[in-house]
Write a protein that holds these residues in place. Sequence first.
Motif, PDB file in Angstrom:
ATOM      1  N   ASP A 187       0.821  -1.210   0.000  1.00  0.00           N
ATOM      2  CA  ASP A 187       0.000   0.000   0.000  1.00  0.00           C
ATOM      3  C   ASP A 187       0.858   1.265   0.000  1.00  0.00           C
ATOM      4  OD1 ASP A 187      -2.289  -1.511  -0.015  1.00  0.00           O
ATOM      5  OD2 ASP A 187      -2.672  -1.334   2.133  1.00  0.00           O
ATOM      6  N   ARG A 188       1.978   1.230   0.720  1.00  0.00           N
ATOM      7  CA  ARG A 188       2.838   2.411   0.794  1.00  0.00           C
ATOM      8  C   ARG A 188       3.458   2.708  -0.569  1.00  0.00           C
ATOM      9  NH1 ARG A 188       6.704   1.239   5.071  1.00  0.00           N
ATOM     10  NH2 ARG A 188       4.990   1.860   6.451  1.00  0.00           N
ATOM     11  N   GLY A 189       3.944   1.676  -1.242  1.00  0.00           N
ATOM     12  CA  GLY A 189       4.546   1.886  -2.554  1.00  0.00           C
ATOM     13  C   GLY A 189       3.537   2.352  -3.577  1.00  0.00           C
ATOM     14  N   ARG A 190       2.341   1.763  -3.520  1.00  0.00           N
ATOM     15  CA  ARG A 190       1.295   2.163  -4.467  1.00  0.00           C
ATOM     16  C   ARG A 190       0.920   3.623  -4.268  1.00  0.00           C
ATOM     17  NH1 ARG A 190      -4.200   2.456  -5.286  1.00  0.00           N
ATOM     18  NH2 ARG A 190      -4.995   1.498  -7.200  1.00  0.00           N
ATOM     19  N   ALA A 191       0.765   4.041  -3.011  1.00  0.00           N
ATOM     20  CA  ALA A 191       0.389   5.424  -2.726  1.00  0.00           C
ATOM     21  C   ALA A 191       1.455   6.397  -3.223  1.00  0.00           C
ATOM     22  CB  ALA A 191       0.155   5.606  -1.230  1.00  0.00           C
TER      23      ALA A 191
END
Length: 216
Positions: A187-191
């Motif tokens: 989720d962090r990388g996608r955001a």
Amino acid sequence: MRISHLGHSAVLVEGGGQRLLIDPGVFSSSWHALHDLDAVLITHLHPDHVDPQHVPALLASNPDARVVVEPGVPDAVDLGVDEGRLTRLAAGQELSLGPWQLEAVGGDHAVIHRDLPMIGNVGLVLRAEGEPTFFHPGDSLAAVPAGVDLLAVPTHAPWAAMKEHIDFIRAVGAGRLFPIHDGLLNDRGRAMVVGRFAEMTSTEVLDLAHQRPQEL
């Protein structure tokens, strides 16, 4: 048009009385139980775009669905259907799916490394009167079709870098985009990636995560 991102590169397009599924691959399972499909479209032969284990069952449970594939797919993947049910769509070719006109663009998968053999890839452009024009590029950023309203943008891949994605979004110039090809991101990388898309392009970013459908 109603768009649902069903994980990684799998996208369900509903509109004009048609239900069209693009790239049902191994990184998602939400498409396994879909019914009443009018077509299943496959951009290339990599398993994250066509799941060799579950796609035959999907096609068996949707016997009236057309199967439209990049020409090299059936030679590499057993789809569980006979040749008469297949349409091999090469770059530069078009066909009709109800009110939709489907155009294949590009032709080659993006280079992962010079030591790896190249395979085919067709980006898919869907157009219908009164509907937004939608572009799913598969695994290539080389083709830039004109008149795209909604763009599915790969967010992460072994073959690409963020600078290439940003330039691709700018070149296509669509009014809206949503991220796909995110199965290897947390989720962090996608955001972070999606945030850069929003900051560095003029295209509106839609968040279709968690299979939230979007009416357009």
